[in-house]
Design an enzyme around this catalytic site. Structure first.
Site, short mmCIF file in Angstrom:
data_model
loop_
_atom_site.label_atom_id
_atom_site.label_comp_id
_atom_site.label_asym_id
_atom_site.label_seq_id
_atom_site.Cartn_x
_atom_site.Cartn_y
_atom_site.Cartn_z
N LYS A 48 0.60 -1.53 -0.33
CA LYS A 48 -0.03 0.07 0.13
C LYS A 48 0.57 1.03 0.02
CE LYS A 48 -4.17 -2.14 2.46
NZ LYS A 48 -5.19 -1.96 3.62
N LYS A 106 -4.62 -11.22 -6.36
CA LYS A 106 -5.55 -11.40 -5.50
C LYS A 106 -6.91 -10.40 -6.27
CE LYS A 106 -6.05 -8.98 -2.59
NZ LYS A 106 -5.76 -8.32 -0.12
N LYS A 148 -10.62 -5.14 -3.23
CA LYS A 148 -11.38 -4.35 -3.68
C LYS A 148 -11.20 -2.78 -4.07
CE LYS A 148 -13.56 -4.67 0.64
NZ LYS A 148 -12.57 -4.46 1.94
#
Ligand code: TYM
Length: 329
Positions: free
Chosen positions: A112, A193, A196
Protein backbone atom coordinates in the site's frame (compact mmCIF):
# COMPACT_ATOMS: atom_id res chain seq x y z
CA UNK A 1 -19.84 -19.12 27.94
CA UNK A 2 -19.30 -19.59 24.21
CA UNK A 3 -15.96 -18.58 22.72
CA UNK A 4 -16.02 -15.36 20.75
CA UNK A 5 -15.56 -14.79 17.03
CA UNK A 6 -14.52 -11.43 15.63
CA UNK A 7 -13.93 -10.35 12.07
CA UNK A 8 -14.13 -7.22 9.97
CA UNK A 9 -14.34 -5.65 6.53
CA UNK A 10 -13.01 -2.29 5.39
CA UNK A 11 -15.62 0.02 3.85
CA UNK A 12 -13.22 1.08 1.14
CA UNK A 13 -14.68 -0.23 -2.10
CA UNK A 14 -17.23 -2.61 -3.57
CA UNK A 15 -17.41 -5.94 -1.75
CA UNK A 16 -16.74 -8.79 -4.19
CA UNK A 17 -17.02 -12.56 -4.39
CA UNK A 18 -13.50 -12.86 -2.91
CA UNK A 19 -14.68 -11.11 0.26
CA UNK A 20 -17.72 -13.36 0.29
CA UNK A 21 -15.83 -16.62 -0.18
CA UNK A 22 -12.83 -15.69 1.97
CA UNK A 23 -14.77 -14.24 4.87
CA UNK A 24 -18.53 -13.66 4.86
CA UNK A 25 -19.60 -17.15 3.82
CA UNK A 26 -17.56 -18.61 6.67
CA UNK A 27 -19.00 -16.10 9.16
CA UNK A 28 -22.52 -17.09 8.26
CA UNK A 29 -21.69 -20.77 8.63
CA UNK A 30 -20.03 -20.56 12.05
CA UNK A 31 -21.89 -17.65 13.65
CA UNK A 32 -24.13 -19.77 15.89
CA UNK A 33 -21.25 -21.84 17.26
CA UNK A 34 -19.82 -18.74 18.92
CA UNK A 35 -20.66 -15.37 20.34
CA UNK A 36 -20.12 -13.47 17.08
CA UNK A 37 -19.10 -9.90 16.36
CA UNK A 38 -18.77 -8.61 12.80
CA UNK A 39 -17.34 -5.17 12.32
CA UNK A 40 -17.17 -2.53 9.60
CA UNK A 41 -13.73 -1.08 10.17
CA UNK A 42 -14.12 2.56 9.15
CA UNK A 43 -11.03 3.68 11.12
CA UNK A 44 -8.99 1.30 8.98
CA UNK A 45 -10.53 2.66 5.78
CA UNK A 46 -9.30 6.20 6.49
CA UNK A 47 -5.66 5.05 6.47
CA UNK A 48 -6.06 5.90 2.78
CA UNK A 49 -8.09 9.00 1.86
CA UNK A 50 -11.80 8.30 1.47
CA UNK A 51 -14.30 10.77 0.11
CA UNK A 52 -16.40 11.46 3.28
CA UNK A 53 -19.92 11.17 1.82
CA UNK A 54 -18.98 7.99 -0.05
CA UNK A 55 -17.45 6.45 3.08
CA UNK A 56 -20.55 7.23 5.12
CA UNK A 57 -22.79 5.57 2.51
CA UNK A 58 -20.46 2.60 2.10
CA UNK A 59 -20.66 1.73 5.79
CA UNK A 60 -24.42 1.18 5.70
CA UNK A 61 -24.14 -0.61 2.35
CA UNK A 62 -21.74 -3.11 3.88
CA UNK A 63 -23.92 -3.62 6.93
CA UNK A 64 -26.80 -4.43 4.58
CA UNK A 65 -24.55 -6.84 2.69
CA UNK A 66 -23.72 -8.65 5.95
CA UNK A 67 -27.43 -9.00 6.64
CA UNK A 68 -28.29 -10.10 3.11
CA UNK A 69 -25.51 -12.70 3.19
CA UNK A 70 -27.11 -14.27 6.23
CA UNK A 71 -25.60 -12.73 9.35
CA UNK A 72 -28.39 -12.95 11.89
CA UNK A 73 -28.54 -9.72 13.92
CA UNK A 74 -30.55 -11.43 16.66
CA UNK A 75 -27.56 -13.62 17.35
CA UNK A 76 -24.51 -11.78 16.00
CA UNK A 77 -23.53 -8.18 16.65
CA UNK A 78 -22.95 -6.07 13.52
CA UNK A 79 -21.15 -2.88 14.43
CA UNK A 80 -19.03 0.00 13.17
CA UNK A 81 -15.53 0.27 14.59
CA UNK A 82 -15.60 4.03 15.27
CA UNK A 83 -18.88 3.69 17.20
CA UNK A 84 -16.93 1.99 20.00
CA UNK A 85 -14.11 4.35 21.02
CA UNK A 86 -12.31 1.58 22.92
CA UNK A 87 -10.89 0.30 19.57
CA UNK A 88 -8.79 3.45 19.18
CA UNK A 89 -7.92 3.54 22.89
CA UNK A 90 -6.59 0.00 22.99
CA UNK A 91 -4.79 0.57 19.70
CA UNK A 92 -2.75 3.35 21.33
CA UNK A 93 -1.85 1.17 24.31
CA UNK A 94 -0.74 -1.61 21.98
CA UNK A 95 1.18 0.83 19.79
CA UNK A 96 3.36 1.53 22.79
CA UNK A 97 4.46 -2.11 22.99
CA UNK A 98 4.90 -2.60 19.22
CA UNK A 99 8.39 -2.55 17.71
CA UNK A 100 8.32 -0.44 14.54
CA UNK A 101 10.32 -3.14 12.76
CA UNK A 102 7.40 -5.55 13.09
CA UNK A 103 5.16 -3.09 11.25
CA UNK A 104 7.65 -2.22 8.53
CA UNK A 105 7.86 -5.91 7.63
CA UNK A 106 4.12 -6.26 6.86
CA UNK A 107 3.64 -7.06 3.19
CA UNK A 108 0.30 -5.23 2.94
CA UNK A 109 1.95 -2.11 4.36
CA UNK A 110 4.78 -2.31 1.85
CA UNK A 111 2.36 -2.79 -1.04
CA UNK A 112 0.00 0.00 0.00
CA UNK A 113 2.83 2.40 0.86
CA UNK A 114 4.29 1.93 -2.63
CA UNK A 115 1.17 3.32 -4.26
CA UNK A 116 0.94 6.43 -2.02
CA UNK A 117 2.67 9.73 -2.59
CA UNK A 118 2.82 10.43 1.15
CA UNK A 119 2.47 7.50 3.49
CA UNK A 120 0.24 8.35 6.44
CA UNK A 121 1.32 7.07 9.84
CA UNK A 122 -2.05 5.30 10.06
CA UNK A 123 -0.99 2.96 7.27
CA UNK A 124 1.96 1.78 9.36
CA UNK A 125 -0.20 1.48 12.50
CA UNK A 126 -2.93 -0.38 10.60
CA UNK A 127 -2.09 -3.86 11.97
CA UNK A 128 -1.95 -2.54 15.55
CA UNK A 129 -5.50 -1.24 15.22
CA UNK A 130 -6.47 -4.60 13.78
CA UNK A 131 -4.89 -6.37 16.76
CA UNK A 132 -6.84 -4.04 19.04
CA UNK A 133 -10.11 -4.96 17.27
CA UNK A 134 -9.51 -8.62 17.99
CA UNK A 135 -7.94 -8.47 21.46
CA UNK A 136 -10.54 -6.00 22.69
CA UNK A 137 -13.16 -8.74 22.55
CA UNK A 138 -10.84 -11.54 23.66
CA UNK A 139 -11.79 -13.26 20.40
CA UNK A 140 -10.68 -16.89 20.13
CA UNK A 141 -11.45 -17.29 16.43
CA UNK A 142 -10.88 -14.85 13.56
CA UNK A 143 -12.33 -16.04 10.24
CA UNK A 144 -10.54 -14.25 7.38
CA UNK A 145 -9.11 -14.77 3.92
CA UNK A 146 -5.51 -15.76 3.30
CA UNK A 147 -4.28 -12.17 2.85
CA UNK A 148 -4.91 -11.42 6.54
CA UNK A 149 -2.78 -14.28 7.83
CA UNK A 150 0.30 -12.12 8.46
CA UNK A 151 -1.75 -9.52 10.34
CA UNK A 152 -3.14 -12.29 12.54
CA UNK A 153 0.37 -13.53 13.28
CA UNK A 154 1.31 -10.03 14.35
CA UNK A 155 -1.79 -9.91 16.56
CA UNK A 156 -0.67 -13.09 18.31
CA UNK A 157 2.88 -11.78 18.69
CA UNK A 158 1.55 -8.57 20.21
CA UNK A 159 -0.75 -10.42 22.60
CA UNK A 160 2.15 -12.58 23.67
CA UNK A 161 4.42 -9.60 24.16
CA UNK A 162 1.83 -7.75 26.19
CA UNK A 163 1.03 -10.81 28.30
CA UNK A 164 4.68 -11.38 29.09
CA UNK A 165 5.30 -7.71 29.96
CA UNK A 166 2.18 -7.11 32.05
CA UNK A 167 0.79 -10.52 32.95
CA UNK A 168 -1.85 -12.69 31.32
CA UNK A 169 -4.38 -10.35 29.76
CA UNK A 170 -5.31 -11.38 26.25
CA UNK A 171 -6.76 -14.54 24.76
CA UNK A 172 -4.61 -15.88 21.87
CA UNK A 173 -6.73 -15.63 18.72
CA UNK A 174 -6.69 -18.36 16.09
CA UNK A 175 -6.83 -17.68 12.35
CA UNK A 176 -9.67 -19.48 10.64
CA UNK A 177 -9.30 -19.82 6.84
CA UNK A 178 -11.83 -21.44 4.50
CA UNK A 179 -10.58 -24.64 2.82
CA UNK A 180 -11.58 -23.36 -0.64
CA UNK A 181 -11.83 -19.69 -1.58
CA UNK A 182 -9.28 -18.32 0.91
CA UNK A 183 -7.55 -16.44 -1.92
CA UNK A 184 -9.71 -15.62 -4.93
CA UNK A 185 -7.68 -14.11 -7.75
CA UNK A 186 -8.53 -11.28 -10.16
CA UNK A 187 -10.49 -12.40 -13.22
CA UNK A 188 -8.44 -10.15 -15.50
CA UNK A 189 -5.13 -11.17 -13.94
CA UNK A 190 -5.07 -14.46 -12.02
CA UNK A 191 -1.62 -13.65 -10.63
CA UNK A 192 -3.14 -10.85 -8.53
CA UNK A 193 -5.50 -11.19 -5.58
CA UNK A 194 -9.05 -10.02 -6.29
CA UNK A 195 -9.14 -6.67 -4.57
CA UNK A 196 -11.69 -3.96 -3.73
CA UNK A 197 -9.32 -1.22 -4.69
CA UNK A 198 -8.03 -2.63 -7.98
CA UNK A 199 -9.29 -0.77 -10.98
CA UNK A 200 -10.41 -2.40 -14.18
CA UNK A 201 -13.96 -3.36 -14.98
CA UNK A 202 -13.12 -7.00 -15.56
CA UNK A 203 -11.20 -7.50 -12.33
CA UNK A 204 -13.79 -8.50 -9.74
CA UNK A 205 -17.41 -9.59 -9.56
CA UNK A 206 -18.95 -7.24 -7.01
CA UNK A 207 -21.71 -8.66 -4.83
CA UNK A 208 -24.02 -5.93 -6.09
CA UNK A 209 -23.14 -6.30 -9.79
CA UNK A 210 -26.21 -6.86 -11.97
CA UNK A 211 -26.15 -10.54 -13.07
CA UNK A 212 -25.68 -9.55 -16.73
CA UNK A 213 -22.51 -7.71 -15.81
CA UNK A 214 -21.27 -10.51 -13.58
CA UNK A 215 -21.71 -12.97 -16.45
CA UNK A 216 -19.82 -10.69 -18.85
CA UNK A 217 -16.87 -10.39 -16.47
CA UNK A 218 -16.63 -14.15 -15.99
CA UNK A 219 -16.96 -14.90 -19.71
CA UNK A 220 -14.06 -12.50 -20.33
CA UNK A 221 -11.85 -13.96 -17.56
CA UNK A 222 -8.23 -14.62 -18.45
CA UNK A 223 -7.41 -18.31 -18.92
CA UNK A 224 -4.47 -19.76 -20.82
CA UNK A 225 -3.55 -21.18 -24.20
CA UNK A 226 -4.94 -24.67 -23.60
CA UNK A 227 -8.41 -25.39 -25.00
CA UNK A 228 -9.92 -27.37 -22.15
CA UNK A 229 -9.61 -28.21 -18.44
CA UNK A 230 -6.66 -30.48 -17.70
CA UNK A 231 -6.34 -31.16 -13.97
CA UNK A 232 -2.69 -32.22 -14.43
CA UNK A 233 -1.86 -28.90 -16.00
CA UNK A 234 -4.06 -26.20 -14.47
CA UNK A 235 -3.23 -22.60 -15.30
CA UNK A 236 -3.84 -19.97 -12.60
CA UNK A 237 -6.91 -18.49 -14.33
CA UNK A 238 -8.64 -21.85 -14.81
CA UNK A 239 -7.78 -22.93 -11.26
CA UNK A 240 -9.31 -19.69 -10.02
CA UNK A 241 -12.56 -20.22 -11.92
CA UNK A 242 -12.77 -23.80 -10.65
CA UNK A 243 -12.08 -22.57 -7.12
CA UNK A 244 -14.91 -20.05 -7.31
CA UNK A 245 -17.27 -22.75 -8.55
CA UNK A 246 -16.19 -25.21 -5.89
CA UNK A 247 -16.41 -22.73 -3.02
CA UNK A 248 -19.96 -21.78 -4.02
CA UNK A 249 -21.22 -25.26 -4.88
CA UNK A 250 -19.37 -26.99 -2.03
CA UNK A 251 -18.74 -29.93 -4.36
CA UNK A 252 -16.04 -32.34 -3.20
CA UNK A 253 -12.81 -32.61 -5.19
CA UNK A 254 -13.70 -35.88 -6.97
CA UNK A 255 -17.03 -34.51 -8.22
CA UNK A 256 -15.27 -31.40 -9.49
CA UNK A 257 -12.76 -33.51 -11.40
CA UNK A 258 -15.35 -35.81 -12.88
CA UNK A 259 -17.55 -32.95 -14.00
CA UNK A 260 -14.95 -30.52 -15.35
CA UNK A 261 -12.12 -32.72 -16.72
CA UNK A 262 -11.79 -32.06 -20.45
CA UNK A 263 -14.44 -29.32 -20.47
CA UNK A 264 -13.75 -26.52 -22.93
CA UNK A 265 -13.06 -23.14 -21.35
CA UNK A 266 -16.12 -21.47 -22.91
CA UNK A 267 -18.41 -24.02 -21.28
CA UNK A 268 -16.49 -23.85 -17.98
CA UNK A 269 -16.99 -20.08 -17.84
CA UNK A 270 -20.69 -20.45 -18.64
CA UNK A 271 -21.14 -22.86 -15.75
CA UNK A 272 -19.13 -20.71 -13.34
CA UNK A 273 -21.21 -17.68 -14.34
CA UNK A 274 -24.45 -19.60 -13.73
CA UNK A 275 -23.23 -20.75 -10.33
CA UNK A 276 -22.23 -17.20 -9.34
CA UNK A 277 -25.51 -15.72 -10.55
CA UNK A 278 -27.57 -18.37 -8.74
CA UNK A 279 -26.01 -17.03 -5.53
CA UNK A 280 -26.08 -13.34 -6.44
CA UNK A 281 -29.75 -13.20 -7.37
CA UNK A 282 -31.33 -14.26 -4.06
CA UNK A 283 -28.64 -12.33 -2.18
CA UNK A 284 -29.42 -9.13 -4.08
CA UNK A 285 -33.15 -9.60 -3.58
CA UNK A 286 -32.59 -9.73 0.19
CA UNK A 287 -30.25 -6.74 -0.02
CA UNK A 288 -32.93 -4.65 -1.72
CA UNK A 289 -35.56 -5.69 0.83
CA UNK A 290 -33.22 -4.78 3.69
CA UNK A 291 -32.29 -1.37 2.28
CA UNK A 292 -35.88 -0.47 1.37
CA UNK A 293 -36.80 -0.27 5.04
CA UNK A 294 -35.71 3.23 6.12
CA UNK A 295 -33.68 3.28 9.32
CA UNK A 296 -33.42 -0.49 9.66
CA UNK A 297 -29.69 -0.83 9.00
CA UNK A 298 -28.90 2.15 11.23
CA UNK A 299 -30.87 0.54 14.05
CA UNK A 300 -28.92 -2.72 13.68
CA UNK A 301 -25.63 -0.79 13.84
CA UNK A 302 -26.73 1.10 16.93
CA UNK A 303 -27.85 -2.08 18.64
CA UNK A 304 -24.60 -3.85 17.71
CA UNK A 305 -22.43 -1.08 19.15
CA UNK A 306 -24.49 -0.95 22.33
CA UNK A 307 -24.23 -4.69 22.74
CA UNK A 308 -20.44 -4.93 22.40
CA UNK A 309 -19.35 -1.69 24.09
CA UNK A 310 -19.42 -3.14 27.65
CA UNK A 311 -17.11 -6.01 26.58
CA UNK A 312 -14.71 -3.53 24.97
CA UNK A 313 -14.78 -1.15 27.93
CA UNK A 314 -14.04 -3.97 30.37
CA UNK A 315 -10.93 -4.94 28.38
CA UNK A 316 -9.67 -1.35 28.24
CA UNK A 317 -10.19 -1.06 32.00
CA UNK A 318 -8.25 -4.27 32.55
CA UNK A 319 -5.41 -3.14 30.26
CA UNK A 320 -5.24 0.21 32.03
CA UNK A 321 -4.91 -1.54 35.37
CA UNK A 322 -2.26 -3.90 34.03
CA UNK A 323 -0.22 -1.01 32.62
CA UNK A 324 -0.61 1.19 35.68
CA UNK A 325 -2.70 3.83 33.93
CA UNK A 326 -5.04 5.76 36.19
CA UNK A 327 -8.55 4.37 36.55
CA UNK A 328 -11.42 6.07 38.34
CA UNK A 329 -13.03 2.92 39.62
P1 TYM B 1 -10.69 -6.49 3.76
O1 TYM B 1 -11.76 -5.45 3.91
O2 TYM B 1 -9.62 -6.24 2.79
O3 TYM B 1 -11.33 -7.87 3.38
C1 TYM B 1 -12.41 -8.42 4.11
C2 TYM B 1 -12.27 -9.92 4.18
O4 TYM B 1 -12.23 -10.48 2.88
C3 TYM B 1 -11.08 -11.28 2.71
N1 TYM B 1 -10.61 -11.15 1.32
C4 TYM B 1 -10.46 -12.18 0.48
N2 TYM B 1 -10.66 -13.49 0.62
C5 TYM B 1 -10.41 -14.30 -0.45
N3 TYM B 1 -9.98 -13.82 -1.64
C6 TYM B 1 -9.76 -12.50 -1.83
N4 TYM B 1 -9.34 -12.04 -3.00
C7 TYM B 1 -10.00 -11.62 -0.74
N5 TYM B 1 -9.89 -10.28 -0.58
C8 TYM B 1 -10.26 -10.02 0.69
C9 TYM B 1 -10.07 -10.73 3.70
O5 TYM B 1 -9.10 -11.68 4.03
C10 TYM B 1 -10.95 -10.36 4.86
O6 TYM B 1 -11.20 -11.48 5.68
N6 TYM B 1 -7.66 -5.78 7.63
C11 TYM B 1 -8.93 -6.37 7.24
C12 TYM B 1 -10.10 -5.85 8.05
C13 TYM B 1 -9.98 -5.99 9.53
C14 TYM B 1 -10.10 -7.18 10.27
C15 TYM B 1 -9.96 -6.80 11.65
C16 TYM B 1 -10.32 -8.52 9.93
C17 TYM B 1 -9.77 -4.97 10.42
N7 TYM B 1 -9.77 -5.47 11.67
C18 TYM B 1 -10.01 -7.74 12.65
C19 TYM B 1 -10.37 -9.46 10.96
C20 TYM B 1 -10.22 -9.07 12.30
C21 TYM B 1 -9.17 -6.05 5.79
O7 TYM B 1 -8.67 -5.09 5.27
O8 TYM B 1 -10.08 -6.84 5.19
Amino acid sequence: MKARVFSGVQPSGDLHIGNYLGALKNWVRIQYDYESIFCIVDLHAITIYQEPAALRAKIEEIAAIFLAAGIDPKHSAIMVQSSVPAHAELAWMLTCVTPVGWLERMTQYKMKAESQETVGDGLLQYPVLMAADILLYQAAIVPVGEDQRQHLELTRDLAQRFNSLYGDTFVMPETHLPTVGARVMGLDDPEKKMSKSASGSGHAVALLDPPVQARKKIMRATTDSLPAVDFDNLGAGVANLLGIFQALSEWPENRMKKHFAGMRYGELKKQVAEMVISHLEPFQKRYHEITSEAGYVASILREGAERVAPIADATVELVKKRMGLYTLS
